[in-house]
Scaffold this motif. Structure first.
Motif, PDB file in Angstrom:
ATOM      1  N   ILE A   1     -53.965  -4.410  15.560  1.00 53.36           N
ATOM      2  CA  ILE A   1     -53.573  -4.811  14.214  1.00 53.36           C
ATOM      3  C   ILE A   1     -53.601  -6.331  14.198  1.00 53.36           C
ATOM      4  O   ILE A   1     -52.990  -6.975  15.062  1.00 53.36           O
ATOM      5  CB  ILE A   1     -52.158  -4.320  13.855  1.00 53.36           C
ATOM      6  CG1 ILE A   1     -51.974  -2.830  14.170  1.00 53.36           C
ATOM      7  CG2 ILE A   1     -51.826  -4.647  12.411  1.00 53.36           C
ATOM      8  CD1 ILE A   1     -52.817  -1.904  13.364  1.00 53.36           C
ATOM      9  N   ILE A   2     -54.294  -6.917  13.221  1.00 49.47           N
ATOM     10  CA  ILE A   2     -54.426  -8.371  13.152  1.00 49.47           C
ATOM     11  C   ILE A   2     -53.805  -8.848  11.839  1.00 49.47           C
ATOM     12  O   ILE A   2     -54.079  -8.284  10.770  1.00 49.47           O
ATOM     13  CB  ILE A   2     -55.904  -8.808  13.211  1.00 49.47           C
ATOM     14  CG1 ILE A   2     -56.618  -8.157  14.406  1.00 49.47           C
ATOM     15  CG2 ILE A   2     -56.001 -10.328  13.299  1.00 49.47           C
ATOM     16  CD1 ILE A   2     -58.124  -8.384  14.418  1.00 49.47           C
ATOM     17  N   LEU A   3     -52.982  -9.889  11.922  1.00 51.65           N
ATOM     18  CA  LEU A   3     -52.295 -10.420  10.745  1.00 51.65           C
ATOM     19  C   LEU A   3     -52.763 -11.833  10.437  1.00 51.65           C
ATOM     20  O   LEU A   3     -52.837 -12.679  11.337  1.00 51.65           O
ATOM     21  CB  LEU A   3     -50.778 -10.435  10.975  1.00 51.65           C
ATOM     22  CG  LEU A   3     -50.144  -9.094  11.356  1.00 51.65           C
ATOM     23  CD1 LEU A   3     -48.649  -9.276  11.582  1.00 51.65           C
ATOM     24  CD2 LEU A   3     -50.408  -8.042  10.288  1.00 51.65           C
TER      25      LEU A   3
ATOM     26  N   VAL B   1     -47.949  -7.456   5.665  1.00 51.26           N
ATOM     27  CA  VAL B   1     -47.486  -6.971   6.977  1.00 51.26           C
ATOM     28  C   VAL B   1     -46.556  -5.768   6.888  1.00 51.26           C
ATOM     29  O   VAL B   1     -46.093  -5.266   7.911  1.00 51.26           O
ATOM     30  CB  VAL B   1     -46.776  -8.104   7.766  1.00 51.26           C
ATOM     31  CG1 VAL B   1     -47.655  -9.330   7.856  1.00 51.26           C
ATOM     32  CG2 VAL B   1     -45.422  -8.460   7.166  1.00 51.26           C
ATOM     33  N   GLY B   2     -46.300  -5.256   5.690  1.00 49.17           N
ATOM     34  CA  GLY B   2     -45.258  -4.250   5.513  1.00 49.17           C
ATOM     35  C   GLY B   2     -45.420  -2.982   6.328  1.00 49.17           C
ATOM     36  O   GLY B   2     -44.435  -2.366   6.723  1.00 49.17           O
ATOM     37  N   ALA B   3     -46.656  -2.551   6.578  1.00 50.82           N
ATOM     38  CA  ALA B   3     -46.881  -1.323   7.352  1.00 50.82           C
ATOM     39  C   ALA B   3     -47.319  -1.607   8.787  1.00 50.82           C
ATOM     40  O   ALA B   3     -47.754  -0.697   9.495  1.00 50.82           O
ATOM     41  CB  ALA B   3     -47.933  -0.453   6.659  1.00 50.82           C
ATOM     42  N   THR B   4     -47.170  -2.848   9.223  1.00 46.42           N
ATOM     43  CA  THR B   4     -47.689  -3.246  10.535  1.00 46.42           C
ATOM     44  C   THR B   4     -47.052  -2.476  11.682  1.00 46.42           C
ATOM     45  O   THR B   4     -47.748  -1.932  12.545  1.00 46.42           O
ATOM     46  CB  THR B   4     -47.482  -4.762  10.749  1.00 46.42           C
ATOM     47  OG1 THR B   4     -48.256  -5.474   9.782  1.00 46.42           O
ATOM     48  CG2 THR B   4     -47.891  -5.178  12.138  1.00 46.42           C
ATOM     49  N   VAL B   5     -45.734  -2.444  11.716  1.00 44.78           N
ATOM     50  CA  VAL B   5     -45.047  -1.788  12.837  1.00 44.78           C
ATOM     51  C   VAL B   5     -45.378  -0.304  12.865  1.00 44.78           C
ATOM     52  O   VAL B   5     -45.684   0.258  13.930  1.00 44.78           O
ATOM     53  CB  VAL B   5     -43.532  -2.027  12.749  1.00 44.78           C
ATOM     54  CG1 VAL B   5     -42.799  -1.186  13.800  1.00 44.78           C
ATOM     55  CG2 VAL B   5     -43.203  -3.507  12.942  1.00 44.78           C
TER      56      VAL B   5
ATOM     57  N   GLU C   1     -47.403   1.592  15.891  1.00 47.13           N
ATOM     58  CA  GLU C   1     -46.814   2.731  16.588  1.00 47.13           C
ATOM     59  C   GLU C   1     -47.720   3.950  16.503  1.00 47.13           C
ATOM     60  O   GLU C   1     -47.915   4.678  17.486  1.00 47.13           O
ATOM     61  CB  GLU C   1     -45.432   3.046  16.003  1.00 47.13           C
ATOM     62  CG  GLU C   1     -44.381   1.987  16.336  1.00 47.13           C
ATOM     63  CD  GLU C   1     -43.039   2.273  15.684  1.00 47.13           C
ATOM     64  OE1 GLU C   1     -42.966   3.192  14.821  1.00 47.13           O
ATOM     65  OE2 GLU C   1     -42.066   1.571  16.015  1.00 47.13           O
ATOM     66  N   PHE C   2     -48.321   4.175  15.331  1.00 46.93           N
ATOM     67  CA  PHE C   2     -49.178   5.345  15.162  1.00 46.93           C
ATOM     68  C   PHE C   2     -50.428   5.244  16.034  1.00 46.93           C
ATOM     69  O   PHE C   2     -50.819   6.214  16.693  1.00 46.93           O
ATOM     70  CB  PHE C   2     -49.575   5.517  13.698  1.00 46.93           C
ATOM     71  CG  PHE C   2     -50.476   6.688  13.459  1.00 46.93           C
ATOM     72  CD1 PHE C   2     -49.945   7.976  13.360  1.00 46.93           C
ATOM     73  CD2 PHE C   2     -51.849   6.532  13.350  1.00 46.93           C
ATOM     74  CE1 PHE C   2     -50.782   9.066  13.171  1.00 46.93           C
ATOM     75  CE2 PHE C   2     -52.684   7.621  13.150  1.00 46.93           C
ATOM     76  CZ  PHE C   2     -52.149   8.886  13.060  1.00 46.93           C
TER      77      PHE C   2
ATOM     78  N   CYS D   1     -51.244   0.506  19.509  1.00 48.24           N
ATOM     79  CA  CYS D   1     -52.038  -0.686  19.757  1.00 48.24           C
ATOM     80  C   CYS D   1     -51.209  -1.943  19.502  1.00 48.24           C
ATOM     81  O   CYS D   1     -50.169  -1.882  18.834  1.00 48.24           O
ATOM     82  CB  CYS D   1     -53.300  -0.680  18.883  1.00 48.24           C
ATOM     83  SG  CYS D   1     -52.962  -0.844  17.116  1.00 48.24           S
ATOM     84  N   PRO D   2     -51.640  -3.089  20.013  1.00 50.42           N
ATOM     85  CA  PRO D   2     -50.878  -4.324  19.856  1.00 50.42           C
ATOM     86  C   PRO D   2     -51.034  -4.945  18.473  1.00 50.42           C
ATOM     87  O   PRO D   2     -52.006  -4.692  17.754  1.00 50.42           O
ATOM     88  CB  PRO D   2     -51.476  -5.238  20.932  1.00 50.42           C
ATOM     89  CG  PRO D   2     -52.877  -4.760  21.092  1.00 50.42           C
ATOM     90  CD  PRO D   2     -52.813  -3.266  20.891  1.00 50.42           C
ATOM     91  N   ILE D   3     -50.065  -5.793  18.130  1.00 48.76           N
ATOM     92  CA  ILE D   3     -50.092  -6.609  16.916  1.00 48.76           C
ATOM     93  C   ILE D   3     -50.494  -8.018  17.320  1.00 48.76           C
ATOM     94  O   ILE D   3     -49.862  -8.627  18.191  1.00 48.76           O
ATOM     95  CB  ILE D   3     -48.719  -6.629  16.228  1.00 48.76           C
ATOM     96  CG1 ILE D   3     -48.261  -5.199  15.893  1.00 48.76           C
ATOM     97  CG2 ILE D   3     -48.749  -7.513  14.983  1.00 48.76           C
ATOM     98  CD1 ILE D   3     -46.797  -5.098  15.509  1.00 48.76           C
ATOM     99  N   ILE D   4     -51.546  -8.520  16.694  1.00 49.58           N
ATOM    100  CA  ILE D   4     -52.108  -9.831  17.035  1.00 49.58           C
ATOM    101  C   ILE D   4     -51.980 -10.749  15.823  1.00 49.58           C
ATOM    102  O   ILE D   4     -52.415 -10.396  14.730  1.00 49.58           O
ATOM    103  CB  ILE D   4     -53.595  -9.716  17.430  1.00 49.58           C
ATOM    104  CG1 ILE D   4     -53.807  -8.612  18.475  1.00 49.58           C
ATOM    105  CG2 ILE D   4     -54.139 -11.056  17.900  1.00 49.58           C
ATOM    106  CD1 ILE D   4     -53.110  -8.864  19.774  1.00 49.58           C
ATOM    107  N   GLY D   5     -51.424 -11.952  16.025  1.00 48.99           N
ATOM    108  CA  GLY D   5     -51.322 -12.926  14.947  1.00 48.99           C
ATOM    109  C   GLY D   5     -50.097 -12.691  14.086  1.00 48.99           C
ATOM    110  O   GLY D   5     -49.370 -11.713  14.278  1.00 48.99           O
TER     111      GLY D   5
END
Length: 214
Positions: free
Chosen positions: A52-54, A62-66, A70-71, A74-78
């Motif tokens: 996930i890239i922000l 970013v509201g659905a990022t977490v 989780e689904f 994968c990692p969150i980048i940025g």
């Protein structure tokens, strides 16, 4: 690089679903909400989401990022670390804009100017473009000449700078000195509204067009 724009949230924010056709490896850029809608688009293409890239820390991006991270496990980048305060203010942002409750989070990795993100055989270049927010980044694929710009630049407009730590001079500098040097034929995918090109915005954008700057 293949891109599918998925408008989400009441703010019609453009989540960019991107992928490499050869490896069927993909990423979600700015999953602001409506995760079921995003998942349906991913499932239809049979792509494996690996990150996930922000671009920046505003809630509609970013509201659905977490939940997405989780689904897809994968990692969150940025984004850039200068937007950390926005991510920590997500509970207040959700109250302010009438969104479902959002919890603060910390990405696995912040991005810096000059970083590269690998997605299958695609190499995305990270460009730090402060102004709308201090830690805003954009993503450029030079091979396909495609540019994901979040809320830096729109078709006929530019990002707001009246939020905390916004800066109009920085924003205009980011657009003219960084984005406008990438080539007139580069296709621009904004965080809201229709796709455009660098050439079109250089010619006619009332805020940053070349004719305004002599």
């Amino acid at each position: 690089m293949k891109i599918q724009v998925i408008p989400v949230t009441p703010f019609a924010q453009n989540c960019s679903f991107i992928w490499d056709e050869k490896s069927a490896t993909g990423a979600l850029v700015d999953p602001g909400g409506d995760l079921d809608k995003i998942r349906a688009a991913v499932d239809a293409k049979g792509v494996n989401i690996t990150q996930i890239i922000l671009t920046h820390g505003h809630l509609d991006h970013v509201g659905a990022t977490v939940a997405a991270a989780e689904f897809y496990q994968c990692p969150i980048i940025g984004p850039h670390k200068d937007d950390e305060f926005w991510l920590q203010m997500l509970p207040q942002q959700s109250q302010m804009f009438g969104f479902p409750p959002a919890h603060a989070f910390t990405p696995q990795h912040y991005l810096e100017e000059g970083d590269n993100i690998q997605l299958g055989e695609i190499t995305l270049q990270v460009i730090h473009c402060p102004g709308h927010t201090p830690g805003h980044v954009v993503l450029f694929d030079p091979a396909s000449k495609q540019l994901i710009v979040g809320d830096v630049l729109f078709a006929g407009s530019i990002g707001r700078t009246d939020f905390p730590r916004g800066n109009s001079e920085q924003l205009i500098s980011s657009i003219r000195n960084k984005l406008f040097t990438l080539g007139d034929d580069v296709v621009v995918y904004p965080g809201h509204g229709p796709t455009t090109t660098i050439g079109a915005e250089k010619h006619s954008n009332p805020f940053v067009a070349d004719h305004r700057f002599g």
